[in-house]
Design a protein around this motif. Structure first.
Motif, PDB file in Angstrom:
ATOM      1  N   ARG A  79     -10.839  -2.241  -0.130  1.00  0.00           N
ATOM      2  CA  ARG A  79     -10.329  -3.404   0.596  1.00  0.00           C
ATOM      3  C   ARG A  79      -8.802  -3.456   0.502  1.00  0.00           C
ATOM      4  NH1 ARG A  79     -10.664  -8.710   2.485  1.00  0.00           N
ATOM      5  NH2 ARG A  79      -9.030 -10.049   1.644  1.00  0.00           N
ATOM      6  N   GLU A  80      -8.277  -3.253  -0.677  1.00  0.00           N
ATOM      7  CA  GLU A  80      -6.827  -3.351  -0.878  1.00  0.00           C
ATOM      8  C   GLU A  80      -6.090  -2.239  -0.143  1.00  0.00           C
ATOM      9  OE1 GLU A  80      -7.568  -5.459  -5.207  1.00  0.00           O
ATOM     10  OE2 GLU A  80      -7.361  -3.282  -5.041  1.00  0.00           O
ATOM     11  N   VAL A  81      -6.676  -1.061  -0.086  1.00  0.00           N
ATOM     12  CA  VAL A  81      -6.064   0.042   0.662  1.00  0.00           C
ATOM     13  C   VAL A  81      -5.990  -0.299   2.150  1.00  0.00           C
ATOM     14  CG1 VAL A  81      -6.388   2.438   1.417  1.00  0.00           C
ATOM     15  CG2 VAL A  81      -6.698   1.836  -0.990  1.00  0.00           C
ATOM     16  N   VAL A  82      -7.068  -0.873   2.706  1.00  0.00           N
ATOM     17  CA  VAL A  82      -7.070  -1.212   4.128  1.00  0.00           C
ATOM     18  C   VAL A  82      -6.117  -2.370   4.414  1.00  0.00           C
ATOM     19  CG1 VAL A  82      -8.485  -1.934   6.095  1.00  0.00           C
ATOM     20  CG2 VAL A  82      -9.406  -0.329   4.425  1.00  0.00           C
ATOM     21  N   LEU A  83      -6.057  -3.351   3.514  1.00  0.00           N
ATOM     22  CA  LEU A  83      -5.099  -4.445   3.701  1.00  0.00           C
ATOM     23  C   LEU A  83      -3.671  -3.899   3.766  1.00  0.00           C
ATOM     24  CD1 LEU A  83      -6.459  -7.236   1.327  1.00  0.00           C
ATOM     25  CD2 LEU A  83      -6.300  -7.345   3.821  1.00  0.00           C
ATOM     26  N   LYS A  84      -3.352  -2.945   2.907  1.00  0.00           N
ATOM     27  CA  LYS A  84      -2.017  -2.346   2.910  1.00  0.00           C
ATOM     28  C   LYS A  84      -1.803  -1.533   4.186  1.00  0.00           C
ATOM     29  CE  LYS A  84       1.878  -0.832   0.970  1.00  0.00           C
ATOM     30  NZ  LYS A  84       3.036  -1.716   0.680  1.00  0.00           N
ATOM     31  N   ARG A  85      -2.797  -0.755   4.568  1.00  0.00           N
ATOM     32  CA  ARG A  85      -2.696   0.110   5.747  1.00  0.00           C
ATOM     33  C   ARG A  85      -2.540  -0.692   7.029  1.00  0.00           C
ATOM     34  NH1 ARG A  85      -8.142   2.655   7.803  1.00  0.00           N
ATOM     35  NH2 ARG A  85      -8.170   0.559   8.748  1.00  0.00           N
ATOM     36  N   ASP A  86      -3.309  -1.763   7.165  1.00  0.00           N
ATOM     37  CA  ASP A  86      -3.365  -2.501   8.422  1.00  0.00           C
ATOM     38  C   ASP A  86      -2.348  -3.628   8.522  1.00  0.00           C
ATOM     39  OD1 ASP A  86      -5.455  -0.832   8.951  1.00  0.00           O
ATOM     40  OD2 ASP A  86      -6.966  -2.392   9.205  1.00  0.00           O
ATOM     41  N   GLY A  87      -1.646  -3.920   7.446  1.00  0.00           N
ATOM     42  CA  GLY A  87      -0.706  -5.034   7.457  1.00  0.00           C
ATOM     43  C   GLY A  87       0.729  -4.604   7.689  1.00  0.00           C
ATOM     44  N   THR A  88       1.602  -5.583   7.796  1.00  0.00           N
ATOM     45  CA  THR A  88       3.041  -5.365   7.922  1.00  0.00           C
ATOM     46  C   THR A  88       3.749  -6.032   6.751  1.00  0.00           C
ATOM     47  OG1 THR A  88       3.024  -5.251  10.347  1.00  0.00           O
ATOM     48  CG2 THR A  88       5.088  -5.904   9.317  1.00  0.00           C
ATOM     49  N   ASN A  89       4.670  -5.299   6.145  1.00  0.00           N
ATOM     50  CA  ASN A  89       5.451  -5.806   5.002  1.00  0.00           C
ATOM     51  C   ASN A  89       4.544  -6.322   3.880  1.00  0.00           C
ATOM     52  OD1 ASN A  89       7.877  -5.277   6.399  1.00  0.00           O
ATOM     53  ND2 ASN A  89       7.771  -7.266   7.426  1.00  0.00           N
ATOM     54  N   VAL A  90       3.471  -5.599   3.616  1.00  0.00           N
ATOM     55  CA  VAL A  90       2.526  -6.023   2.586  1.00  0.00           C
ATOM     56  C   VAL A  90       3.081  -5.718   1.203  1.00  0.00           C
ATOM     57  CG1 VAL A  90       0.200  -5.705   1.645  1.00  0.00           C
ATOM     58  CG2 VAL A  90       0.565  -5.673   4.124  1.00  0.00           C
ATOM     59  N   GLN A  91       3.110  -6.738   0.368  1.00  0.00           N
ATOM     60  CA  GLN A  91       3.520  -6.582  -1.022  1.00  0.00           C
ATOM     61  C   GLN A  91       2.297  -6.753  -1.909  1.00  0.00           C
ATOM     62  OE1 GLN A  91       6.745  -5.726  -1.874  1.00  0.00           O
ATOM     63  NE2 GLN A  91       7.000  -5.587   0.366  1.00  0.00           N
ATOM     64  N   GLN A  92       2.172  -5.900  -2.920  1.00  0.00           N
ATOM     65  CA  GLN A  92       1.038  -5.952  -3.829  1.00  0.00           C
ATOM     66  C   GLN A  92       1.512  -6.135  -5.262  1.00  0.00           C
ATOM     67  OE1 GLN A  92      -0.369  -2.072  -2.414  1.00  0.00           O
ATOM     68  NE2 GLN A  92      -2.297  -3.035  -1.813  1.00  0.00           N
ATOM     69  N   SER A  94       0.675  -5.860  -9.581  1.00  0.00           N
ATOM     70  CA  SER A  94       0.357  -4.722 -10.440  1.00  0.00           C
ATOM     71  C   SER A  94      -1.120  -4.359 -10.415  1.00  0.00           C
ATOM     72  CB  SER A  94       0.791  -5.020 -11.878  1.00  0.00           C
ATOM     73  OG  SER A  94       0.131  -6.184 -12.362  1.00  0.00           O
ATOM     74  N   SER A  95      -1.967  -5.292  -9.979  1.00  0.00           N
ATOM     75  CA  SER A  95      -3.403  -5.008  -9.887  1.00  0.00           C
ATOM     76  C   SER A  95      -3.804  -4.588  -8.476  1.00  0.00           C
ATOM     77  CB  SER A  95      -4.220  -6.225 -10.320  1.00  0.00           C
ATOM     78  OG  SER A  95      -4.021  -7.307  -9.431  1.00  0.00           O
ATOM     79  N   CYS A  96      -2.814  -4.418  -7.594  1.00  0.00           N
ATOM     80  CA  CYS A  96      -2.989  -3.956  -6.207  1.00  0.00           C
ATOM     81  C   CYS A  96      -3.398  -5.068  -5.246  1.00  0.00           C
ATOM     82  CB  CYS A  96      -4.001  -2.809  -6.126  1.00  0.00           C
ATOM     83  SG  CYS A  96      -3.650  -1.660  -4.774  1.00  0.00           S
ATOM     84  N   ALA A  97      -3.477  -6.308  -5.697  1.00  0.00           N
ATOM     85  CA  ALA A  97      -3.809  -7.419  -4.807  1.00  0.00           C
ATOM     86  C   ALA A  97      -2.622  -7.733  -3.898  1.00  0.00           C
ATOM     87  CB  ALA A  97      -4.192  -8.648  -5.619  1.00  0.00           C
ATOM     88  N   ALA A  98      -2.892  -7.961  -2.619  1.00  0.00           N
ATOM     89  CA  ALA A  98      -1.832  -8.289  -1.665  1.00  0.00           C
ATOM     90  C   ALA A  98      -1.323  -9.702  -1.927  1.00  0.00           C
ATOM     91  CB  ALA A  98      -2.345  -8.172  -0.243  1.00  0.00           C
ATOM     92  N   THR A  99      -0.029  -9.826  -2.152  1.00  0.00           N
ATOM     93  CA  THR A  99       0.568 -11.134  -2.441  1.00  0.00           C
ATOM     94  C   THR A  99       1.324 -11.704  -1.249  1.00  0.00           C
ATOM     95  OG1 THR A  99       2.527 -10.032  -3.363  1.00  0.00           O
ATOM     96  CG2 THR A  99       0.767 -10.631  -4.909  1.00  0.00           C
ATOM     97  N   SER A 100       1.665 -10.859  -0.301  1.00  0.00           N
ATOM     98  CA  SER A 100       2.344 -11.333   0.909  1.00  0.00           C
ATOM     99  C   SER A 100       2.226 -10.257   1.975  1.00  0.00           C
ATOM    100  CB  SER A 100       3.815 -11.655   0.639  1.00  0.00           C
ATOM    101  OG  SER A 100       4.526 -10.483   0.256  1.00  0.00           O
ATOM    102  N   GLY A 101       2.550 -10.654   3.204  1.00  0.00           N
ATOM    103  CA  GLY A 101       2.473  -9.740   4.333  1.00  0.00           C
ATOM    104  C   GLY A 101       1.921 -10.449   5.550  1.00  0.00           C
ATOM    105  N   SER A 102       1.647  -9.706   6.605  1.00  0.00           N
ATOM    106  CA  SER A 102       1.009 -10.275   7.787  1.00  0.00           C
ATOM    107  C   SER A 102      -0.002  -9.272   8.322  1.00  0.00           C
ATOM    108  CB  SER A 102       2.036 -10.644   8.865  1.00  0.00           C
ATOM    109  OG  SER A 102       2.714  -9.496   9.340  1.00  0.00           O
ATOM    110  N   TRP A 103      -1.067  -9.819   8.912  1.00  0.00           N
ATOM    111  CA  TRP A 103      -2.172  -8.994   9.395  1.00  0.00           C
ATOM    112  C   TRP A 103      -2.557  -9.431  10.802  1.00  0.00           C
ATOM    113  CZ3 TRP A 103      -1.525 -10.690   4.493  1.00  0.00           C
ATOM    114  CH2 TRP A 103      -1.476  -9.693   3.499  1.00  0.00           C
ATOM    115  N   TYR A 104      -2.523  -8.482  11.723  1.00  0.00           N
ATOM    116  CA  TYR A 104      -2.919  -8.729  13.108  1.00  0.00           C
ATOM    117  C   TYR A 104      -4.368  -8.319  13.290  1.00  0.00           C
ATOM    118  CZ  TYR A 104      -3.182  -8.215  18.171  1.00  0.00           C
ATOM    119  OH  TYR A 104      -3.558  -8.312  19.490  1.00  0.00           O
ATOM    120  N   SER A 105      -5.168  -9.211  13.845  1.00  0.00           N
ATOM    121  CA  SER A 105      -6.583  -8.939  14.080  1.00  0.00           C
ATOM    122  C   SER A 105      -6.787  -8.532  15.539  1.00  0.00           C
ATOM    123  CB  SER A 105      -7.421 -10.182  13.764  1.00  0.00           C
ATOM    124  OG  SER A 105      -8.752 -10.030  14.205  1.00  0.00           O
ATOM    125  N   PRO A 106      -7.068  -7.266  15.814  1.00  0.00           N
ATOM    126  CA  PRO A 106      -7.186  -6.833  17.209  1.00  0.00           C
ATOM    127  C   PRO A 106      -8.432  -7.365  17.905  1.00  0.00           C
ATOM    128  CG  PRO A 106      -7.789  -5.040  15.743  1.00  0.00           C
ATOM    129  CD  PRO A 106      -7.250  -6.139  14.872  1.00  0.00           C
TER     130      PRO A 106
END
Length: 214
Positions: A79-92, A94-106
């Motif tokens: 899940r965390e890999v896809v959140l990083k891949r599909d988002g913009t300016n995603v910050q994670q 130390s445990s790899c959880a996304a703490t900020s960013g934006s996600w477009y839902s096609p």
């Protein structure tokens, strides 16, 4: 202009604050989901013609039979890999959880600023796979299917849209954004073909109709 959403469940006071904050985001770059590019329409039509047509059977289905969100690298799960891949300016963190960013839902054209508002959709749902042949797979193969980052099978989308889709196939559910439907059915057929899954008659008819314009 794309729709940009903050957290949906807000008190009236919080909503006013959110509107002010969101106003600064309308001009921000829109994220674009990075689903692996599906096969062409012609290839998808060829794949579809070769798929077995069979009645679905959900006997014995249990989501836990598809181990998902396994560790991919370090402390990052699927899940965390896809959140990083599909988002913009995603910050994670130390445990790899996304703490900020934006996600477009096609699927619906919405953009979200909180990872909690985003689901990772199994484009071909786990229950649909079970119905179509995965009931005979090993647990290892079901795990590979549920965490497949190579095929166009996992994508970050609006959580409510993913929940509304549930385990439906293209005969009963399609993305509301008509411009994305060709991508969606090409991906659907590619995944089913790669994994040797069957289609039912209504599903094949719907796929045939959508692919005719791809």
């Amino acid at each position: 202009m794309p729709r940009f959403y903050a957290r949906r469940r807000l008190s009236l006071a919080a909503a006013a604050t959110a509107l002010i904050s969101a106003a600064t985001l309308f001009n921000a770059p829109t994220a674009s989901a990075a689903l692996p590019t599906p096969v062409s329409g012609a290839t998808a039509r060829s794949y579809l013609a070769s798929l077995t047509v069979a009645t679905e059977d959900r006997t014995g289905y249990n989501r836990d039979l598809f181990p998902h969100w396994i560790t991919q690298s370090g402390s990052c799960n699927t899940r965390e890999v896809v959140l990083k891949r599909d988002g913009t300016n995603v910050q994670q963190d130390s445990s790899c959880a996304a703490t900020s960013g934006s996600w477009y839902s096609p699927y619906d054209g919405a953009t979200w600023s909180a990872a909690s508002d985003v689901d990772i959709d199994h484009l071909v749902p786990l229950a649909e796979a079970w119905d179509s042949g995965a009931d005979s797979w090993t647990t290892s193969r079901r795990q590979s299917f549920a965490n497949d980052l190579t095929r166009p099978q996992l994508i970050a989308v609006t959580d409510n849209v993913n929940q509304a889709k549930g385990d439906q196939d293209p005969a009963t559910w399609m993305p509301s954004r008509t411009t994305y439907r060709c991508t969606y059915v090409r991906a659907w057929v590619q995944v089913k073909y790669y994994y040797g899954l069957s289609v039912d008659s209504a599903e094949k008819s719907a796929l045939t109709n959508y692919l005719a314009s791809c």
